[in-house]
Design a protein around this motif. Structure first.
Motif: not given
Length: 587
Positions: A187-214
């Motif tokens: 459940g801990d936060t493992g990474a921030y992955v930058f994804t483009s959006g409508t704001t025009g600058l990269p947004k840091a998406a929060v990725m848990s170890y669960q998402r990155l592993t399971t």
């Protein structure tokens, strides 16, 4: 019984339900594999081979160096590095200590790069020496405080990789497993992955170890269906979750082998596949189109590949790829970096990303009004043949972690959509549903379109165009091009009074400001730009007109090899719309 013989969606559900309190992170998996299969190859890169034991020792030496530098759980480490073993070592070492890795797109330039480094809240920045020129080009956009926290990781074996006065990263001599690894939870936060959006600058998406592993565990069982001796080849950038999850996490959680390519090369792709004796590779659709467009050869069937897994493979390429290269199994899927819903096409239905399952919803969309269709305030579910936007239910087993920006997080959540109290993640992606609940990707909505596997923010591109002195206004959008995946970037611009269009100067400006995939392929010069009643730029008419030349509105084109934008002739336009190879070299 082999795991893939279990019910497919039972396996997927089991993976999603793995407790957030579990400690089975990728870092812990590495330690476990180093004990149980120490001599098994974990990573192949160029002429190097790293078994699990050796890889774990290297990762430990970096983790101990982090600890000496004062980094601890919850601190953020920004990583700016191309595909090479050191990327994986830093990523996994941070995972051992609970350090959050901000994965920075190495193609980002200028304001976008400065923004990404600042917004992630990095306590330390690791920059690969191969990325140092782009890093230095930011100039005064990089704050003095952040510059002091930067360390350069020099690529082994590369001469003249001066660090320009920055400190050079040095690993520790300690190689024992850190005690902190076993304290990490999924459940801990493992990474921030930058994804483009409508704001025009990269947004840091929060990725848990669960998402990155399971997800890797699930894909290994359902998609790859790993067998002893399997090798997965990845040449897609590691700063994308596509590579980190589909290839790395799948391999590591199943004790298989990862072969790493520096970058994709259509000419050298199958040479690498044979060199590493790969049994599978992960793909994006554009990559596959490049492969089928290469000249046929006698060695096309000479490989061990039995399965490929990825996204964006269009129907017209699917059959050609499978037949020409004798690939037994293709697993097309859908997932987004920050999203909470994923699909898997396990039936082989050509063009489909899989079935609408696990609570996913497809809501009707009005493309003219640019909004959801509603009935007495509620969203309307799609039926067979309908096109709608895919929504993911937000609940315990499918959470939406959001972004570091709380406003951006709220903007992606729909509440009371189908019933009181529900909450759903809005993917912003449109799909068509068939009678068997198969989903077929249609397009991305809003101010973002996909090109070469990347999300392009039209707002960010328009801002850079407007910074060029000759442009008074710009509207950016994506247009379809025959024989090309996704959409090509196009801009309609209004020149300032007395200004003239200088294709060379504009190209040089964009080269310095934007990655190649985000730069417009076509530019239309107009006298005015239409706006809506709320003064928003109206793009629907422009998109429908595409890049067809019109009297009094010259269109300029620039492909991947040209140093300047040149006027699109009628002859070249006809070559492009006929889908003739080479008409747009930058595909």
């Amino acid at each position: 019984m082999p795991s893939h013989r279990l019910g497919s969606y039972a396996i997927l559900a089991r993976g999603l339900l793995e407790g957030a309190g579990s400690h089975r992170t990728l870092a812990l998996e590495l330690e476990r594999r180093a004990r149980t299969q120490p001599t098994q190859a974990f990573l192949l890169y160029e002429d190097q081979r790293f078994d699990y034991a050796r890889a774990n020792r290297i990762v430990n030496s970096i983790a101990h160096a982090y600890r000496v530098a004062g980094l601890a759980q919850g601190d953020v480490l920004a990583l700016v590095m191309e595909n090479r073993p050191e990327f994986l070592w830093h990523y996994l070492a941070a995972g051992k200590l609970g350090i959050v890795v901000a994965l920075v797109n190495t193609q980002t330039r200028g304001d976008g790069l400065a923004h990404a480094l600042a917004v992630c809240g990095a306590a330390r920045v690791i920059v690969g020496s191969e990325c140092l020129p782009a890093f230095l080009a930011m100039g005064d956009r990089l704050s003095h405080e952040l510059a002091e926290r930067c360390v350069i990781d020099c690529e082994p074996g590369v001469t003249d990789s001066g660090t320009s006065g920055f400190a050079e990263f040095m690993p520790s001599e300690m190689v024992t497993d850190p005690v902190e690894t076993a304290q990490r939870a999924l459940g801990d936060t493992g990474a921030y992955v930058f994804t483009s959006g409508t704001t025009g600058l990269p947004k840091a998406a929060v990725m848990s170890y669960q998402r990155l592993t399971t997800v890797g565990r699930v894909l290994g069982a359902l998609a790859w269906r790993f067998e002893p001796g399997d090798v997965v080849y990845n040449c897609l950038p590691l700063f994308h979750t596509h590579a980190l999850v589909i290839s790395l996490a799948s391999v590591l959680t199943h004790g298989s082998t990862l072969a790493l390519g520096r970058r994709f090369s259509a000419g050298g792709f199958w040479r690498d596949i044979r060199r590493y004796e790969a049994t599978g590779f992960n793909y994006i659709g554009e990559m596959c189109r490049y492969l089928v467009n290469t000249p046929a050869g006698a060695d096309d069937h000479r490989h061990r590949v039995r399965v490929i897994v990825g996204q964006g493979l269009q129907s017209d390429v699917w059959g050609r790829l499978q037949d020409r290269f004798a690939i037994p199994r293709i697993v097309e899927m859908y997932a987004s970096t920050e999203g909470n819903i994923a699909t898997l096409n396990l039936s082989g239905t050509v063009g489909s990303v899989g079935k609408l399952r696990l609570g996913g919803k497809l809501a009707k969309w009005d493309f003219e009004l640019d909004d959801f269709v509603r009935d007495r305030g509620r969203l309307v579910p799609c039926g067979p043949g309908d096109v709608g936007v895919l929504l993911g239910p937000i609940r315990a087993r499918t959470p939406f972690s959001g972004y570091r920006d709380t406003e951006a997080t709220r903007a992606k959540v729909l509440t009371n959509a189908f019933r009181d109290g529900d909450a759903l993640f809005n993917t912003g992606d449109a799909f068509r549903l068939d009678e068997r609940k198969n989903l077929f990707f249609v397009d991305r909505l809003g101010d973002t379109f996909r090109n070469k596997g990347e999300n392009v923010s039209t707002t960010e591109v328009a801002e850079q165009l407007a910074r060029w002195p000759g442009i008074a206004a710009a509207s950016v959008y994506g247009v379809t091009v025959p024989g090309r995946e996704g959409r090509a970037g196009m801009a309609a611009i209004v020149l300032g009074e007395g200004a003239r269009f200088d294709g060379g100067a504009l190209a040089a400006h964009l080269d310095a400001a934007l990655p190649t995939y985000a730069q417009p392929v076509f530019i239309r010069v107009r006298s005015t730009l239409e706006t809506t009643a709320t003064l928003k730029l109206s793009k629907l008419t422009l998109q429908r007109e595409g890049f067809a030349p019109r009297k009094g509105e010259p269109i300029y084109i620039r492909d991947g090899a040209d140093p300047a934008y040149t006027e699109l002739t009628r002859e070249r336009y006809l070559h492009i719309v006929r889908g003739e190879t080479g008409a747009v070299h930058g595909q």
